[in-house]
Motif scaffolding. Structure first.
Motif, PDB file in Angstrom:
ATOM      1  N   ASP A  42      10.533   9.625   3.490  1.00 61.97           N
ATOM      2  CA  ASP A  42      11.270   9.451   2.243  1.00 61.97           C
ATOM      3  C   ASP A  42      12.757   9.531   2.550  1.00 61.97           C
ATOM      4  OD1 ASP A  42       8.922   9.289   0.788  1.00 61.97           O
ATOM      5  OD2 ASP A  42       8.897  11.423   0.295  1.00 61.97           O
ATOM      6  N   ILE A  43      13.526   8.573   2.039  1.00 61.78           N
ATOM      7  CA  ILE A  43      14.984   8.587   2.173  1.00 61.78           C
ATOM      8  C   ILE A  43      15.542   8.644   0.755  1.00 61.78           C
ATOM      9  CG2 ILE A  43      17.020   7.400   3.066  1.00 61.78           C
ATOM     10  CD1 ILE A  43      15.181   5.966   5.057  1.00 61.78           C
ATOM     11  N   PHE A  44      16.169   9.761   0.389  1.00 61.96           N
ATOM     12  CA  PHE A  44      16.556  10.026  -1.000  1.00 61.96           C
ATOM     13  C   PHE A  44      17.922  10.680  -1.007  1.00 61.96           C
ATOM     14  CE2 PHE A  44      14.050  13.296   0.903  1.00 61.96           C
ATOM     15  CZ  PHE A  44      14.706  14.481   0.599  1.00 61.96           C
ATOM     16  N   TYR A  45      18.447  10.949  -2.200  1.00 60.53           N
ATOM     17  CA  TYR A  45      19.800  11.514  -2.228  1.00 60.53           C
ATOM     18  C   TYR A  45      19.828  13.026  -2.448  1.00 60.53           C
ATOM     19  CZ  TYR A  45      24.787  11.739  -2.468  1.00 60.53           C
ATOM     20  OH  TYR A  45      26.082  12.051  -2.171  1.00 60.53           O
ATOM     21  N   ASP A  46      19.135  13.514  -3.475  1.00 63.07           N
ATOM     22  CA  ASP A  46      19.221  14.939  -3.809  1.00 63.07           C
ATOM     23  C   ASP A  46      17.898  15.643  -3.563  1.00 63.07           C
ATOM     24  OD1 ASP A  46      21.911  14.991  -4.739  1.00 63.07           O
ATOM     25  OD2 ASP A  46      21.248  14.026  -6.589  1.00 63.07           O
ATOM     26  N   LEU A  47      17.953  16.878  -3.120  1.00 58.90           N
ATOM     27  CA  LEU A  47      16.776  17.732  -3.088  1.00 58.90           C
ATOM     28  C   LEU A  47      16.452  18.160  -4.515  1.00 58.90           C
ATOM     29  CD1 LEU A  47      17.738  19.961  -0.015  1.00 58.90           C
ATOM     30  CD2 LEU A  47      16.004  18.185  -0.072  1.00 58.90           C
ATOM     31  N   PRO A  48      15.200  18.362  -4.905  1.00 57.76           N
ATOM     32  CA  PRO A  48      13.999  18.221  -4.065  1.00 57.76           C
ATOM     33  C   PRO A  48      13.254  16.917  -4.350  1.00 57.76           C
ATOM     34  CG  PRO A  48      13.484  19.532  -6.001  1.00 57.76           C
ATOM     35  CD  PRO A  48      14.874  18.986  -6.195  1.00 57.76           C
ATOM     36  N   GLN A  49      13.903  15.771  -4.162  1.00 64.08           N
ATOM     37  CA  GLN A  49      13.310  14.488  -4.532  1.00 64.08           C
ATOM     38  C   GLN A  49      12.529  13.852  -3.385  1.00 64.08           C
ATOM     39  OE1 GLN A  49      16.631  12.268  -6.088  1.00 64.08           O
ATOM     40  NE2 GLN A  49      16.408  13.150  -8.110  1.00 64.08           N
ATOM     41  N   GLY A  50      12.154  14.640  -2.410  1.00 65.74           N
ATOM     42  CA  GLY A  50      11.368  14.104  -1.309  1.00 65.74           C
ATOM     43  C   GLY A  50      11.332  15.072  -0.152  1.00 65.74           C
ATOM     44  N   ASN A  51      10.671  14.659   0.904  1.00 64.59           N
ATOM     45  CA  ASN A  51      10.581  15.471   2.111  1.00 64.59           C
ATOM     46  C   ASN A  51      10.911  14.557   3.276  1.00 64.59           C
ATOM     47  OD1 ASN A  51      10.067  17.412   4.019  1.00 64.59           O
ATOM     48  ND2 ASN A  51       7.845  17.116   3.982  1.00 64.59           N
ATOM     49  N   GLY A  52      12.170  14.545   3.690  1.00 59.81           N
ATOM     50  CA  GLY A  52      12.564  13.632   4.748  1.00 59.81           C
ATOM     51  C   GLY A  52      14.060  13.605   4.947  1.00 59.81           C
ATOM     52  N   PHE A  53      14.679  12.448   4.760  1.00 56.85           N
ATOM     53  CA  PHE A  53      16.088  12.232   5.043  1.00 56.85           C
ATOM     54  C   PHE A  53      16.869  12.353   3.743  1.00 56.85           C
ATOM     55  CE2 PHE A  53      19.169   8.993   7.217  1.00 56.85           C
ATOM     56  CZ  PHE A  53      20.115  10.004   7.334  1.00 56.85           C
ATOM     57  N   CYS A  54      17.571  13.454   3.560  1.00 57.30           N
ATOM     58  CA  CYS A  54      18.338  13.718   2.342  1.00 57.30           C
ATOM     59  C   CYS A  54      19.782  13.279   2.568  1.00 57.30           C
ATOM     60  CB  CYS A  54      18.273  15.189   1.965  1.00 57.30           C
ATOM     61  SG  CYS A  54      19.210  15.592   0.472  1.00 57.30           S
ATOM     62  N   LEU A  55      20.174  12.173   1.954  1.00 56.33           N
ATOM     63  CA  LEU A  55      21.509  11.619   2.168  1.00 56.33           C
ATOM     64  C   LEU A  55      22.592  12.507   1.562  1.00 56.33           C
ATOM     65  CD1 LEU A  55      20.745   7.857   1.372  1.00 56.33           C
ATOM     66  CD2 LEU A  55      20.664   9.028   3.587  1.00 56.33           C
ATOM     67  N   GLY A  56      22.266  13.216   0.499  1.00 52.68           N
ATOM     68  CA  GLY A  56      23.248  14.066  -0.159  1.00 52.68           C
ATOM     69  C   GLY A  56      23.708  15.240   0.685  1.00 52.68           C
ATOM     70  N   GLN A  57      22.963  15.590   1.707  1.00 57.79           N
ATOM     71  CA  GLN A  57      23.335  16.712   2.571  1.00 57.79           C
ATOM     72  C   GLN A  57      24.279  16.294   3.694  1.00 57.79           C
ATOM     73  OE1 GLN A  57      19.527  18.483   3.735  1.00 57.79           O
ATOM     74  NE2 GLN A  57      19.892  20.104   2.233  1.00 57.79           N
ATOM     75  N   LEU A  58      24.531  14.988   3.817  1.00 58.63           N
ATOM     76  CA  LEU A  58      25.450  14.520   4.850  1.00 58.63           C
ATOM     77  C   LEU A  58      26.884  14.659   4.371  1.00 58.63           C
ATOM     78  CD1 LEU A  58      23.593  11.228   5.888  1.00 58.63           C
ATOM     79  CD2 LEU A  58      23.420  13.485   6.948  1.00 58.63           C
ATOM     80  N   ASN A  59      27.772  15.031   5.270  1.00 56.14           N
ATOM     81  CA  ASN A  59      29.176  15.191   4.918  1.00 56.14           C
ATOM     82  C   ASN A  59      29.856  13.826   4.857  1.00 56.14           C
ATOM     83  OD1 ASN A  59      29.057  18.015   4.838  1.00 56.14           O
ATOM     84  ND2 ASN A  59      29.289  18.141   7.068  1.00 56.14           N
ATOM     85  N   SER A  60      30.412  13.507   3.688  1.00 56.11           N
ATOM     86  CA  SER A  60      31.093  12.231   3.496  1.00 56.11           C
ATOM     87  C   SER A  60      32.480  12.478   2.922  1.00 56.11           C
ATOM     88  CB  SER A  60      30.293  11.320   2.564  1.00 56.11           C
ATOM     89  OG  SER A  60      31.020  10.168   2.237  1.00 56.11           O
ATOM     90  N   ASP A  61      33.475  11.799   3.499  1.00 52.02           N
ATOM     91  CA  ASP A  61      34.847  11.923   3.008  1.00 52.02           C
ATOM     92  C   ASP A  61      35.256  10.741   2.141  1.00 52.02           C
ATOM     93  OD1 ASP A  61      35.181  14.303   4.464  1.00 52.02           O
ATOM     94  OD2 ASP A  61      35.725  13.198   6.282  1.00 52.02           O
ATOM     95  N   ASN A  62      34.305   9.895   1.792  1.00 48.94           N
ATOM     96  CA  ASN A  62      34.630   8.685   1.033  1.00 48.94           C
ATOM     97  C   ASN A  62      34.967   9.037  -0.411  1.00 48.94           C
ATOM     98  OD1 ASN A  62      34.508   6.072  -0.289  1.00 48.94           O
ATOM     99  ND2 ASN A  62      33.474   5.349   1.553  1.00 48.94           N
ATOM    100  N   LYS A  63      36.168   8.668  -0.833  1.00 49.67           N
ATOM    101  CA  LYS A  63      36.628   8.989  -2.194  1.00 49.67           C
ATOM    102  C   LYS A  63      36.510   7.792  -3.146  1.00 49.67           C
ATOM    103  CE  LYS A  63      38.033  13.171  -1.138  1.00 49.67           C
ATOM    104  NZ  LYS A  63      37.685  13.218   0.293  1.00 49.67           N
ATOM    105  N   SER A  64      35.946   6.683  -2.666  1.00 40.71           N
ATOM    106  CA  SER A  64      35.823   5.489  -3.506  1.00 40.71           C
ATOM    107  C   SER A  64      34.974   5.774  -4.737  1.00 40.71           C
ATOM    108  CB  SER A  64      35.198   4.345  -2.694  1.00 40.71           C
ATOM    109  OG  SER A  64      34.732   3.326  -3.542  1.00 40.71           O
ATOM    110  N   GLN A  65      35.477   5.373  -5.906  1.00 38.89           N
ATOM    111  CA  GLN A  65      34.728   5.598  -7.141  1.00 38.89           C
ATOM    112  C   GLN A  65      33.423   4.805  -7.146  1.00 38.89           C
ATOM    113  OE1 GLN A  65      37.251   4.747 -10.501  1.00 38.89           O
ATOM    114  NE2 GLN A  65      38.377   6.677 -10.323  1.00 38.89           N
ATOM    115  N   LEU A  66      33.448   3.602  -6.557  1.00 43.51           N
ATOM    116  CA  LEU A  66      32.228   2.791  -6.508  1.00 43.51           C
ATOM    117  C   LEU A  66      31.176   3.448  -5.633  1.00 43.51           C
ATOM    118  CD1 LEU A  66      30.726   0.262  -7.326  1.00 43.51           C
ATOM    119  CD2 LEU A  66      31.771  -0.922  -5.373  1.00 43.51           C
TER     120      LEU A  66
END
Length: 290
Positions: free
Chosen positions: A149-173
């Motif tokens: 599962d590749i998802f953004y927020d916990l606990p929406q799956g068991n796998g690759f949580c994108l929301g836990q990655l550190n991102s410095d992108n300030k783009s509103q989009l």
């Protein structure tokens, strides 16, 4: 959880009889569904892979709808091959974007070729990179389990949580698209290839060489709606694409063994985004071809 009911039980809706799983899918998910051949069971289900069970799961959320490939493809999905010829690139550009995948070294991570050619490591079947526009966020995620599962927020799956990655992108989009990834996708290696199931509430867009006609001079981008599955990668087709005497092909090993997936926003000739590297949030799935 699974809802196990007698496999031979049918029920009527109006003037038509349907198997119970199809009936419940029509009622709760897809009113226009007509036949069981239009759906695919997910690997999380107890009935997955069983040909003639006495009890079958009727939970409509344990089934996905099969994505039909466009034929002929719509204009937005056509890619001239000339766009994808490799060029010299600095260290900070993506490894597989508008330059066609030249194994450039991304900041803070290994190049794709280094990951796939590590001696003695045969346990992973693919690695996944998450990108925000032209910047890779986090390191490559190595996949050993048959389903991810590749998802953004916990606990929406068991796998690759994108929301836990550190991102410095300030783009509103980018921030807006991130908030729409939600349950994301499920990536599953099966007997006939690798399937992608759209678990989110928004479309995803996929490009894979094995989704195209092998003789085509274009690469297609396919739109996959929420709740739909698509066989994004076919190993047999990928190996047939390898032409040892084709110098151009040998310079672009990603062509047969990489799938690109964009969340929410598509790319192509009829979009303002010509290349996936202009998309706010996207994935690169690189398959181990050994």
């Amino acid at each position: 959880p699974c809802l196990l009911l007698p496999a031979k039980a049918d029920s009527r809706l109006g003037q038509h009889w349907y198997p119970l799983p199809v009936l419940l899918c029509k009622v709760f998910r897809w009113p226009d569904l007509r036949h069981c051949s239009e759906v695919k069971r997910l690997c999380c289900c107890e009935s997955y892979g069983k040909a003639h069970p006495e009890l079958v799961c009727c939970n409509p959320h344990h089934l996905s709808r099969l994505c039909e490939l466009e034929s002929p493809p719509p204009p937005y999905s056509r890619y001239p091959m000339d766009f994808l010829k490799p060029t010299d690139c600095p260290d900070s550009v993506p490894s597989s974007t508008e330059t066609g995948g030249t194994n450039c070294l991304a900041p803070g991570g290994l190049s794709d070729s280094q990951v796939l050619q590590e001696p003695g490591d045969r346990s992973h079947w693919c690695v996944v990179a998450y990108w925000e526009e032209k910047t890779r966020v986090g390191r490559l995620y190595s996949v050993q389990e048959p389903s991810l599962d590749i998802f953004y927020d916990l606990p929406q799956g068991n796998g690759f949580c994108l929301g836990q990655l550190n991102s410095d992108n300030k783009s509103q989009l980018v921030q807006k698209v991130r908030s729409k990834i939600g349950y994301g996708i499920q990536l599953t290696k099966e007997v006939d290839g690798v399937w992608v199931y759209n678990r989110s509430s928004y479309p995803i867009f996929i490009k894979s060489a094995t989704l195209d006609n092998p003789d085509s001079r274009t690469l297609l981008v396919h739109k996959v709606f929420p709740g739909f599955s698509i066989k994004a990668f076919d190993y047999e087709k990928a190996y047939s694409l390898q032409r040892p005497n084709d110098h151009e092909f040998m310079q672009q090993p990603w062509t047969g063994f990489t799938v690109q997936i964009s969340f929410v926003k598509g790319w192509g000739q009829c979009y303002t985004r010509q290349f996936i590297s202009s998309c706010p949030c996207w994935l690169e799935v690189i398959f181990n071809n050994r």
